[in-house]
Design an enzyme around this catalytic site. Structure first.
Site, mmCIF file in Angstrom:
data_model
loop_
_atom_site.group_PDB
_atom_site.id
_atom_site.type_symbol
_atom_site.label_atom_id
_atom_site.label_comp_id
_atom_site.label_asym_id
_atom_site.label_seq_id
_atom_site.Cartn_x
_atom_site.Cartn_y
_atom_site.Cartn_z
ATOM 1 N N LYS A 35 -6.107 32.752 -15.385
ATOM 2 C CA LYS A 35 -5.901 33.444 -16.671
ATOM 3 C C LYS A 35 -6.327 34.908 -16.591
ATOM 4 C CE LYS A 35 -8.502 30.592 -18.986
ATOM 5 N NZ LYS A 35 -8.776 29.644 -17.888
ATOM 6 N N THR A 36 -7.528 35.119 -16.066
ATOM 7 C CA THR A 36 -8.033 36.487 -15.993
ATOM 8 C C THR A 36 -7.184 37.309 -15.025
ATOM 9 O OG1 THR A 36 -10.230 35.689 -16.522
ATOM 10 C CG2 THR A 36 -10.094 37.874 -15.540
ATOM 11 N N ASP A 220 -9.156 38.340 -23.382
ATOM 12 C CA ASP A 220 -9.560 37.249 -22.476
ATOM 13 C C ASP A 220 -10.530 36.325 -23.218
ATOM 14 O OD1 ASP A 220 -9.776 35.706 -20.220
ATOM 15 O OD2 ASP A 220 -10.742 37.216 -18.960
ATOM 16 N N GLU A 221 -10.688 35.087 -22.767
ATOM 17 C CA GLU A 221 -11.632 34.134 -23.374
ATOM 18 C C GLU A 221 -11.408 34.021 -24.888
ATOM 19 O OE1 GLU A 221 -13.638 32.445 -21.395
ATOM 20 O OE2 GLU A 221 -14.120 33.716 -19.660
ATOM 21 N N GLN A 251 -13.150 25.317 -22.869
ATOM 22 C CA GLN A 251 -14.283 26.167 -22.497
ATOM 23 C C GLN A 251 -14.866 26.907 -23.689
ATOM 24 O OE1 GLN A 251 -14.175 28.202 -18.558
ATOM 25 N NE2 GLN A 251 -12.016 27.695 -18.619
ATOM 26 N N ARG A 604 -17.295 26.284 -12.187
ATOM 27 C CA ARG A 604 -17.671 27.549 -11.546
ATOM 28 C C ARG A 604 -17.679 27.396 -10.030
ATOM 29 N NH1 ARG A 604 -15.669 30.164 -14.649
ATOM 30 N NH2 ARG A 604 -15.109 28.193 -15.598
#
Ligand code: ATP
Ligand code: MG
Length: 719
Positions: A35-36, A220-221, A251, A604
């Protein structure tokens, strides 16, 4: 124009997202699916293919560090600098807007950002003024409630009047808090966002200006935006509709701070023509790690539903280690890190994640004993340290004498004989005349309302600040800093104090001079360097993550690990009551948020994931017997290699936390306590197993090393 290289390292779905025609778009995808990366490539693509000016792009990320990284990646894709592009966190972007339009926003030009610590002090002071007992009105709770109102966009006047006395009092505290902030030009973190939103809502001219400037907005996020943040973005994107949002409902971990995962659903309603793209391939983790994480998050209900797969290798099994106590857990983790480093891996490839910041101390101790450089994120970062805030206090009052928060902080730091009585007189005067503390101090001196000695002391403080202000006017920022440290007496104060702590405070203050020396202002910043530096410090301190990314083992809370990735990840303290947190266990909604946090933590890890728990944990000064976290149990056993004789998956691990505590005084050995043995000498108790006659003690002897002893025969004596 050739845009092919931007697409080279993308899969089909990612390409579709990056290359889509401008317009509203939502990318909903699981962890590590790029995504990022897609968002960054989209920026590069807009600039290159659509000749969009970097000036008309606004990108919102989660941390300042993420923002810098995004800028530099987009720059390297394009081969041109993107200095003028607005990339930052919601807070830093709002701050810039308010700086540029302070007056329109109803703020003094020199307004000052206060962090949550300052806010807390301010509220305590207010309670005192209102004669409210802290026992009934816990300042923390009031702080939380004021922030929650602001995050929902409610001013005191918007809250329904109610007959409830308690509610009424809360509103009047909120009112008073606002008035004080307004008078002293103080802006807290929630206010940064709300004030900017109100500015855009109420001022058509400014709204038009920003709307036409920002033609492309990327977030983002997105799952962790709160209601104010989403409204802010929506207003800016109103005419262009070019809103590119990426997120993952699984998330969403800031619900407790007002984040609304529902914003994702609202987005689809607000932009019915929005293109929705899902990314399903994970590039980050081994399939073992990914499958395990998928299995855990599958226990949540009400998910938006996403697939996530990888064609990567199976990789190692997830290691599960049950330690007898937290010291032993730390020992195990550090041992594992040592052998990982010995195999030639760099230190910054390792992260230790935990639920509670308090867990870091034991880990830190062990790491530093082993001589492994580490860095703690969250907790007390540089700009949050007491001595640094003292120094900043002086800078703040020089930049804005009406800053009550700064006044309170430094009036007697270092001590200069200004007592509580004097201060109370100043405070009373300030309150009675709706003045800043500074003006009140001047008035009190003028009226000779105090005993001569007190007046002299107060006068000396006023003189100090006034003369310092003159003295530094023409100096460079770092010289200003040096002068302030010397003349305020702070440096001398800590130099004269004894002990390691004081020494490190002096070092930190010296480091502040370095920070000032290397400080670079934003190009369009209109502030003087000192004020700009102060604002920078406040924003850095308030951030969820720290800055420099040295070659160190990384320690951080699960919350601040969002968006990051590491080859080796430890999830420590996987215990019921700690993780999931005790507060969340009885509330299904909060329990699901904890599970999302577990999902964030697990995902992560790129190559290796190690989960650990301790059967006895010392927290807040007490020892607790614990149960392994339910999140461990939710990982299918086939993905797990258990490093302990007793198997979690087969034993009946109840999903309840039974906080039985060991009373220290009655138990024979304190973990971490010092004991001595006839032949082995002195050592530290590492762990205790069993009870009574069966009890075994593990001691790390200074000379003889680690030994297991049967307590009944060892004749250990506490020292
Ligand atoms: P998170 O949900 O944790 O924020 P994300 O969806 O933002 O994750 P990224 O951080 O963008 O994911 O990407 C995860 C990793 O996968 C990064 O190391 C990234 O460089 C890599 N990656 C992403 N897409 C590809 C691709 N098409 N080919 C190779 N590597 C990729
Ligand atoms: Mg990301």
């Amino acid at each position: 124009m050739d845009v092919s290289h931007i697409f080279e390292e993308l899969n089909d779905a990612q390409r579709e997202a990056v290359g889509a025609a401008p317009g509203p778009m939502m990318i909903l995808a699981g962890a590590g699916s790029g995504k990022t990366r897609v968002l960054t490539s989209r920026i590069a693509w807009l600039v290159q293919a659509y000749q969009v000016s970097p000036l008309s792009i606004l990108a919102v990320t989660f941390t300042n560090k993420a923002a810098r990284e995004m800028r530099s990646r987009a720059e390297s894709m394009l081969g041109v600098p993107l200095g003028a592009m607005m990339i930052g966190t919601f807070h830093s972007l709002c701050h810039r807007i308010l700086r540029a339009h302070a007056e329109d926003a109803g703020l003094p030009k020199t307004f000052e950002i206060i962090d949550s610590d300052d806010q807390y002090r301010l509220i305590r002071r207010m309670l005192k003024e209102l004669d409210l007992d802290e026992a009934y009105w816990p300042p923390k709770q009031i702080q939380w409630s004021i922030n929650a109102h602001k995050e929902e966009g409610r001013r005191p006047g918007d809250i329904k009047k109610s007959a409830d006395q308690q509610q009424q009092t809360l509103i009047s505290i909120y009112e008073r808090y606002e008035a004080t902030c307004q008078r002293s030009g103080l802006v807290d973190f929630a206010e940064l966002l709300l004030r900017t939103l109100e500015l855009l809502q109420n001022n058509e001219l400014i709204r038009n200006q920003f709307q036409s400037r920002y033609q492309h907005i990327l977030v983002d996020e997105f799952q962790d935006t709160n209601s104010i943040q989403y409204q802010w973005v929506k207003i800016l994107a109103e005419p262009s509709k070019n809103l590119f949002a990426v997120g993952d409902d699984d998330q969403s971990i800031y619900g407790w701070r007002g984040a609304r995962v529902e914003n994702i659903l609202d987005f689809e309603k607000d932009y019915p023509t929005a293109k929705l793209i899902r990314l399903e391939q994970n590039y980050r983790s081994t399939s073992t790690i990914l499958n395990a994480a998928n299995a855990v998050i599958a226990h949540n209900s009400g998910r938006m539903g996403k697939e996530l797969w990888t064609d990567g290798e199976d990789g190692d099994l997830i290691t599960l280690y049950g330690a007898s106590n937290d010291l032993e857990e730390a020992r195990y983790i550090v041992e594992q890190i040592e052998s990982w480093l010995q195999s030639g891996q760099p230190r910054d490839s390792v992260a230790i994640l935990y639920r509670s910041n308090a867990q870091s101390r034991v880990l830190e101790e062990r790491l530093s004993n082993a001589g492994i450089p580490y860095r703690v994120y969250g907790g007390l970062r540089f700009f949050e340290r007491a001595e640094i805030k003292d120094a900043l206090g002086y800078m703040r009052i020089i930049s804005n004498v009406h800053s009550d928060a700064a006044f309170e902080r430094i009036i007697n730091q270092p001590t200069r004989g200004i007592g509580t009585k004097t201060l109370d007189t100043v405070r009373d005067h300030a309150r009675a005349h709706a003045q800043s503390l500074w003006d009140a101090a001047l008035a009190v001196i003028e009226q000779e309302a105090l005993p001569a000695r007190a007046t002299t002391a107060l006068q000396r403080f006023v003189d100090l600040i006034s003369s310092l202000t003159d003295e530094i006017a023409k100096l460079e920022l770092h010289e200003q800093t040096e002068t302030i440290l010397e003349r305020s007496g702070l440096l001398e104060h800590f130099r004269n104090a004894k002990g390691e702590k004081a020494e490190s405070r002096v070092e930190n203050l010296e480091e502040l001079v370095n920070a000032a020396r290397s400080f670079e202002m934003d190009e369009d910043d209109e502030l003087d360097p000192l004020s700009s530096f102060i604002a920078h410090a406040a924003l850095e301190a308030g951030e969820g993550q720290a800055d420099e990314w040295e070659e160190c083992v990384q320690l951080m809370s699960l919350h601040s690990a969002k968006g990051l990735e590491f080859p080796l990840v430890f999830l420590s303290g996987m215990e019921e009551g700690l993780f999931p947190h005790q507060r969340s266990i009885d509330e299904p909604g909060r329990l699901e948020e904890e599970r999302r946090l577990a999902y964030v933590g697990m995902t992560r890890a790129m190559q290796r994931l190690v989960m650990t728990y301790a059967e006895i944990r010392r927290l807040h000064g007490r020892e607790h017997y614990t149960q392994p976290s339910r999140f461990i149990v939710e990982v299918p056993p086939k993905y797990v290699d258990e490093q302990r004789s007793y198997r979690v998956h087969n034993s009946n691990t109840a999903s309840y936390y039974s906080p039985s505590t060991v009373n220290n005084s009655s138990s024979d050995f304190n973990l971490g306590g010092r004991v001595s043995h006839d032949s082995f000498g002195e050592g530290t108790v590492m762990s205790v197993e069993g009870q009574g006659e069966q009890a075994r003690v593990q001691v790390n002897f200074d000379e003889a090393g680690i030994k297991w002893l049967v307590a009944a025969f060892a004749n250990l004596e506490s020292v």
